[in-house]
Write a protein that holds these residues in place. Structure first.
Motif, mmCIF file in Angstrom:
data_model
loop_
_atom_site.group_PDB
_atom_site.id
_atom_site.type_symbol
_atom_site.label_atom_id
_atom_site.label_comp_id
_atom_site.label_asym_id
_atom_site.label_seq_id
_atom_site.Cartn_x
_atom_site.Cartn_y
_atom_site.Cartn_z
ATOM 1 N N LEU A 18 0.837 -1.200 0.000
ATOM 2 C CA LEU A 18 0.000 0.000 0.000
ATOM 3 C C LEU A 18 0.869 1.246 0.000
ATOM 4 O O LEU A 18 1.742 1.428 0.845
ATOM 5 C CB LEU A 18 -0.911 -0.006 1.255
ATOM 6 C CG LEU A 18 -1.872 1.166 1.382
ATOM 7 C CD1 LEU A 18 -2.791 1.267 0.175
ATOM 8 C CD2 LEU A 18 -2.695 1.020 2.653
ATOM 9 N N ALA A 19 0.622 2.094 -1.009
ATOM 10 C CA ALA A 19 1.204 3.430 -1.020
ATOM 11 C C ALA A 19 0.022 4.377 -0.851
ATOM 12 O O ALA A 19 -0.652 4.710 -1.817
ATOM 13 C CB ALA A 19 1.938 3.681 -2.334
ATOM 14 N N PRO A 20 -0.264 4.749 0.383
ATOM 15 C CA PRO A 20 -1.536 5.440 0.659
ATOM 16 C C PRO A 20 -1.551 6.884 0.149
ATOM 17 O O PRO A 20 -0.506 7.538 0.101
ATOM 18 C CB PRO A 20 -1.612 5.422 2.183
ATOM 19 C CG PRO A 20 -0.186 5.413 2.614
ATOM 20 C CD PRO A 20 0.581 4.662 1.571
ATOM 21 N N ASP A 21 -2.698 7.337 -0.276
ATOM 22 C CA ASP A 21 -2.864 8.749 -0.607
ATOM 23 C C ASP A 21 -4.247 9.199 -0.119
ATOM 24 O O ASP A 21 -4.984 8.404 0.476
ATOM 25 C CB ASP A 21 -2.647 9.018 -2.095
ATOM 26 C CG ASP A 21 -3.515 8.137 -2.968
ATOM 27 O OD1 ASP A 21 -4.536 7.608 -2.451
ATOM 28 O OD2 ASP A 21 -3.176 7.943 -4.146
ATOM 29 N N LYS A 22 -4.562 10.446 -0.394
ATOM 30 C CA LYS A 22 -5.812 11.001 0.148
ATOM 31 C C LYS A 22 -7.028 10.256 -0.380
ATOM 32 O O LYS A 22 -7.957 9.942 0.354
ATOM 33 C CB LYS A 22 -5.906 12.487 -0.212
ATOM 34 C CG LYS A 22 -4.923 13.315 0.586
ATOM 35 C CD LYS A 22 -4.918 14.758 0.127
ATOM 36 C CE LYS A 22 -3.858 15.551 0.901
ATOM 37 N NZ LYS A 22 -3.551 16.826 0.246
ATOM 38 N N GLU A 23 -6.985 9.981 -1.677
ATOM 39 C CA GLU A 23 -8.130 9.318 -2.291
ATOM 40 C C GLU A 23 -8.349 7.940 -1.675
ATOM 41 O O GLU A 23 -9.474 7.526 -1.405
ATOM 42 C CB GLU A 23 -7.882 9.198 -3.795
ATOM 43 C CG GLU A 23 -9.132 8.830 -4.566
ATOM 44 C CD GLU A 23 -8.805 8.422 -5.987
ATOM 45 O OE1 GLU A 23 -7.795 8.907 -6.535
ATOM 46 O OE2 GLU A 23 -9.556 7.594 -6.524
#
Lengths: 379, 647
Positions: B423-428
């Motif tokens: 997982l490379a998390p972002d806002k979306e």
């Protein structure tokens, strides 16, 4: 005391009788039996055992019996026909009491040295007795109800006993053989019309009785009838035999698959491949050509027998010859229709070809009588 | 009674007339029979011929030999072993019980196996051979063959079964085969008729499963003639199948075995990538299991032991396990900021040991702080505060995008089971999956590879490979299929300013080779084979303010499952990178202490092709290393001998 006895001087005597035998009949019998020998060798997988060797022995015995009977004057046989009839009826009763049960039916009686099927014997003795009856009966009485009732009883007693075994096929053969003699003897047409009409009635009754308390036939006979009407309905059960038989027969094609190459019989898909269904093996291995050749041999034999009967001016001789011919015809006609799916499977062997002692022996006795009538005919 | 001649003549005329009727009927019947014969034998002959053939001909499938699997040097990893079994045919045996009695004196035959065989035999037709014993030794077979006259109906047969020569070492890569199940069949849309063969072996996991179509081959057919009861009479024709294609993996089984041995006792994953072409040289998960157990049919006890082991031997941690990457993620954060232009590499940021972000205090691992650090020092000493600051400048979306460019948070297309996406998390992501707004604290956590960030050892190795080369190295596991090399994946330049990458690499060089670097103790002591890297220690627990005030509990004092994960990513040689490596030791403690030494040892094995000189190690650890190497040699040797013997 027929016409014959005034002309015995013209009848050959001693070994000269051999020259006056109907040799075409003997040759045809040998040809037909040979077809059977070939097939028995084939269905045993190219071995004279277990079927060919005993069959050859029986054939040799049968031919000897035939010649022996042929040597004895026909009027002797006419005189003992009543005895023969009574003996066969007694044997049928004995079978009912002491017979061996095989395949769900009492048909065999063990005489120690051989196993006898009295119903086979009855086919000949009924015809013989009826021929002598009509030989004796003045022509003007032949259609009188009383003199019609007597032969009907002569036929029905053994027929009933055979039906009780139960053996529907043989019973029908006995009945039709006897009926043919009555017809040939000149019994009025109306009787036969009535019999055919009531026959239709009986068939109706038989079908209606199914499942009722008074059911007329055994369950397996009903199944056979149903299977006959629609073999595909039960391809792995009762319809299996007939379906496999038809496959074997049809797959023969024009020239067949070759001697000992029939897959249906060799791989045991065929039931009773050495007895009742032997014709399918023949048709599979020798094709349409082989099957029609055998049929042609049978027809030739029938025609020669009819011809010799018509030549014979003695009423007993010609009626007996025609009656035995009819019996012989019924054998192969019913057997072939049965294996081709045109008749229910009723257990009738292919004459002179199927493995089995009683039928062959009885038929050769019959042909012995035909020969006797031929040799001792008035000239 | 005398009949006048006239009467006779009249009678004969009557008989003659009626005979014509009867004879006519007979001829008509015969004609009818002939017509019926003609219709069946001439007109419908083809139909009946077909039915006759359907009756007698059975088509049996011949299972093809499964494709073999080799390593890059040609060592057989998965082969087909001859499997001897004994069958018995009831009709030939006569007295079944007695023959079984005699048989049990020659070969091991348990009572249950015996009862099963008896039951099977009574259920089947007398001519059907029933398997009595399976997987017998050659000695057993010889004994049975010699005593054949006393054992009527008993025959020995040979079949093929899968054998994995390297045992546990490649279990997670190659996987194993097993009999096809109803569940397997339900998942396949148009099943190969081969799969209908009872107990047909198909790949269940790993390369065996993913390359099933290639390895399986195609079925041969055997036409047999059967009789009415199904007994085989003869073979009509035989068409051999097409054996499955052989595979050559990019794995170096010697290296793989070494790594597996080196990781013994740990719950860990490690990956080595060849930087020239993305070939995976070693993909190791520890502990492992013996795949041959599954081929033979695993016992309940063995299965339970594997399942209940807290180190999860069945999990392929190298590709399937995802961990917070910890400090190994810092290169990504730095690159995102550099690329975005919000960071000057020479700019210094003050580390006081913690950073306040919107009222929450985020701590650096070094409680006193690092003072003023620039990019180089921040990586070398793994300063956290530097990244807290930098990440706020660049924002999570750009960091995540950079992570994906380096292969994190992306599912890599490999023929292995359960390749994790990480997982490379972002806002979306947070909005859709969690239904919450992204908070600045999340960015700060992510900047040092904590929080939501998750990566597998494979992904970390790919990240390291891409940093080392500046190209989009894509992993490859299958070297050749049937001798034809699989195309090398495109490895275009990653499209970053080479200047930035050079600075990152120099900092990673310093991590291992500067005496203030976090992995200095695990350096490679040969100047032209220096390894650059980055340590990582990722927390699996929350450290409360209370604990921090008291002093953080050391890993050694914590229960195993609450200790930190130890990570290390690296590449070597720094000047001309050949291999990239990633090591994750679950709950191993600190990255520099637990993961870096393993990575160094593995890298030396790769660089020296299994023969690293003792001089390549720092002088203070040489004694320990030589001891360790001897221990590994001793462990590897028996397995290797067994493998050669079996192959």
């Amino acid at each position: 005391m027929s016409y014959l006895e005034y002309n015995v001087k013209s009848v050959p005597t001693g070994f000269r009788k051999l020259l006056f035998l109907n040799w075409p009949i003997i040759l045809l019998l040998c040809a037909i039996s040979s077809a059977g020998f070939i097939m028995l060798y084939s269905v045993a997988g190219g071995s004279i055992n277990p079927w060919l060797e005993p069959q050859l022995k029986r054939f040799a015995l049968g031919m000897a019996v035939m010649l022996g009977i042929a040597m004895i004057p026909i009027w002797f046989w006419r005189n003992v026909s009543a005895v023969g009839y009574i003996v066969s009826v007694l044997l049928l009763i004995a079978v009912e009491l002491f017979g061996e049960v095989r395949m769900g039916a009492q048909r065999w009686i063990n005489l120690g040295f051989m196993v006898l099927q009295p119903s086979e014997l009855a086919k000949i003795t009924v015809v013989m007795f009826l021929a002598s009856y009509y030989d004796w009966l003045p022509l003007n009485r032949k259609s009188h109800p009383l003199w019609v009732f007597i032969p009907v009883m002569i036929i029905m007693v053994p027929t009933a006993l055979v039906l009780k075994q139960p053996d529907l096929g043989t019973a029908l053969l006995v009945m039709i053989g006897g009926g043919t003699i009555m017809f040939l003897a000149g019994v009025h047409w109306a009787y036969f019309a009535a019999v055919i009409a009531s026959g239709v009635g009986v068939v109706w009754a038989v079908m209606v009785s199914k499942g009722q308390s008074w059911q007329l036939l055994k369950d397996y006979q009903y199944r056979r009838i149903e299977t006959f009407l629609d073999p595909a309905s039960d391809p792995l059960g009762a319809g299996y035999h007939i379906t496999q038989a038809k496959i074997a027969l049809g797959s023969g094609g024009w020239t067949g698959r070759g001697f000992m190459q029939g897959t249906q019989s060799r791989l045991n898909f065929l039931p009773e491949k050495h007895t009742d269904f032997i014709f399918t093996t023949l048709a599979e291995e020798f094709g349409f050509i082989g099957a029609t050749t055998l049929l042609a041999l049978y027809v030739a034999l029938i025609l020669i027998c009819i011809f010799t009967a018509l030549q014979n001016r003695d009423r007993f001789g010609s009626l007996l010859t025609l009656g035995i011919t009819m019996t012989f015809f019924l054998y192969f006609a019913v057997n072939m229709s049965m294996v081709m799916g045109m008749a229910p499977v009723v257990g009738v062997p292919l004459p002179m070809v199927s493995y089995g002692g009683s039928a062959m022996l009885v038929l050769l006795v019959g042909f012995g009588l035909i020969q006797s009538a031929h040799v001792h005919r008035a000239r | 009674m005398k009949r006048p001649p006239k009467d006779t003549a009249q009678s004969q005329r009557g008989i003659g007339r009626r005979t014509l009727v009867v004879g006519g009927l007979q001829l008509a019947t015969a004609g009818l029979l002939a017509l019926k014969l003609r219709s069946m034998q001439v007109e419908q002959a083809e139909t009946f011929r077909l039915l006759a053939d359907e009756n007698r001909i059975n088509i049996k499938l011949l299972p093809p030999a499964r494709g073999l699997i080799y390593d890059r040097r040609g060592v057989l990893l998965a082969g087909n072993e001859q499997n001897y079994r004994i069958t018995m045919t009831r009709e030939d045996a006569g007295d079944v019980e007695e023959v079984l009695d005699r048989l049990s004196q020659l070969i091991p035959l348990s009572d249950t196996a015996r009862a099963e065989a008896l039951k099977e035999m009574s259920n089947r037709s007398a001519f059907v051979p029933v398997t009595i014993a399976d997987r017998l030794t050659w000695d057993d077979i010889t004994r049975v063959t010699v005593n054949a006259p006393a054992l009527p109906g008993v025959t020995t047969e040979v079949g093929l079964s899968r054998y994995y020569s390297q045992g546990a070492d490649l279990a997670h890569v190659i996987g194993y085969v097993g009999p096809v199940s109803d569940f397997d069949l339900s998942r396949i849309e148009n099943p190969d008729p081969l799969l209908q063969i009872p107990k047909f072996q198909i790949g269940k996991t790993g390369v065996e499963a993913k390359m099933e179509e290639v390895l399986r081959g195609s079925a041969g057919t055997r036409q047999i003639e059967v009789n009415a009861i199904g007994r085989v009479m003869r073979e009509l024709s035989r068409e051999e199948g097409q054996p499955g294609a052989d595979l050559q993996l990019t794995i170096d089984s010697a290296l793989q075995t070494y790594v597996e041995a080196r990781l013994e006792g740990e719950s860990a994953g490690a990956v080595v990538i060849d930087l020239e072409n993305g070939d995976l040289r070693a993909v190791v998960s520890s502990p492992s299991f013996d795949p041959n157990l599954f081929v033979r049919g695993i016992s309940v006890a063995e299965w339970n032991a594997l399942n209940e082991n807290p180190f999860r031997p069945l999990a392929a941690k190298a590709v399937q396990g995802t961990y917070p990457p910890g400090s190994t993620f810092k290169m990504i954060t730095a690159l995102a900021a550099l690329e975005d232009g919000v960071l000057d590499p020479e700019e210094t940021i003050l580390c006081r040991g913690y950073t306040e972000v919107s009222g929450t205090r985020f701590h650096c691992w070094k409680s006193g702080g690092h003072g003023n650090v620039n990019l180089h020092d921040s990586l070398k000493q793994s300063c956290d505060c530097y990244y807290y600051e930098v990440s706020q400048r660049v924002g999570i979306d750009k960091i995540s995008a950079m992570a994906r460019r380096f292969g994190l948070g992306v599912r890599h297309d490999l023929p292995l089971s359960a390749v994790a996406e990480g997982l490379a998390p972002d806002k979306e992501w947070k909005a859709t999956v969690r239904g919450e707004d992204w908070r600045i604290g999340d960015t700060v956590n992510a900047s040092i590879g904590q929080g939501y960030v998750l990566a597998s050892p494979l992904q970390l190795a790919i990240m390291s490979a891409r940093i080392a080369t500046g190209r989009t190295i894509t992993p490859r596991l299958i070297h050749t299929i049937d001798g034809i090399e699989t195309p090398k994946q495109s490895d275009d330049t990653i499209g970053l300013n080479e200047n930035y990458l050079r600075r990152i690499r120099a900092a990673m060089d310093a991590v291992s080779n500067n005496n203030r670097g976090t992995a200095y103790g695990s350096r490679i002591n040969v100047s032209d084979k220096r390894m650059g890297g980055k340590t990582g220690t990722s927390q699996v627990r929350r450290i409360t303010a209370e604990e921090r005030a008291r002093g953080v509990t050391s890993n050694a004092d914590l229960p195993w499952e609450r200790r930190d994960h130890a990570l290390f990513v690296g590449f070597a040689p720094v000047d001309d990178p050949k291999y990239a490596v990633a090591v994750v030791v679950e709950h191993g403690g600190g990255g520099s202490a637990a993961a870096a030494p393993i990575a160094r040892d593995v890298m030396l094995q790769a660089l020296y092709e299994g023969q690293p000189p003792l001089e390549a190690y720092p002088s203070n650890v040489r004694g320990r290393i030589s001891e360790q190497q001897r221990a590994i040699q001793n462990r590897v040797q028996p397995g290797a001998i067994q493998g050669n013997d079996r192959a």
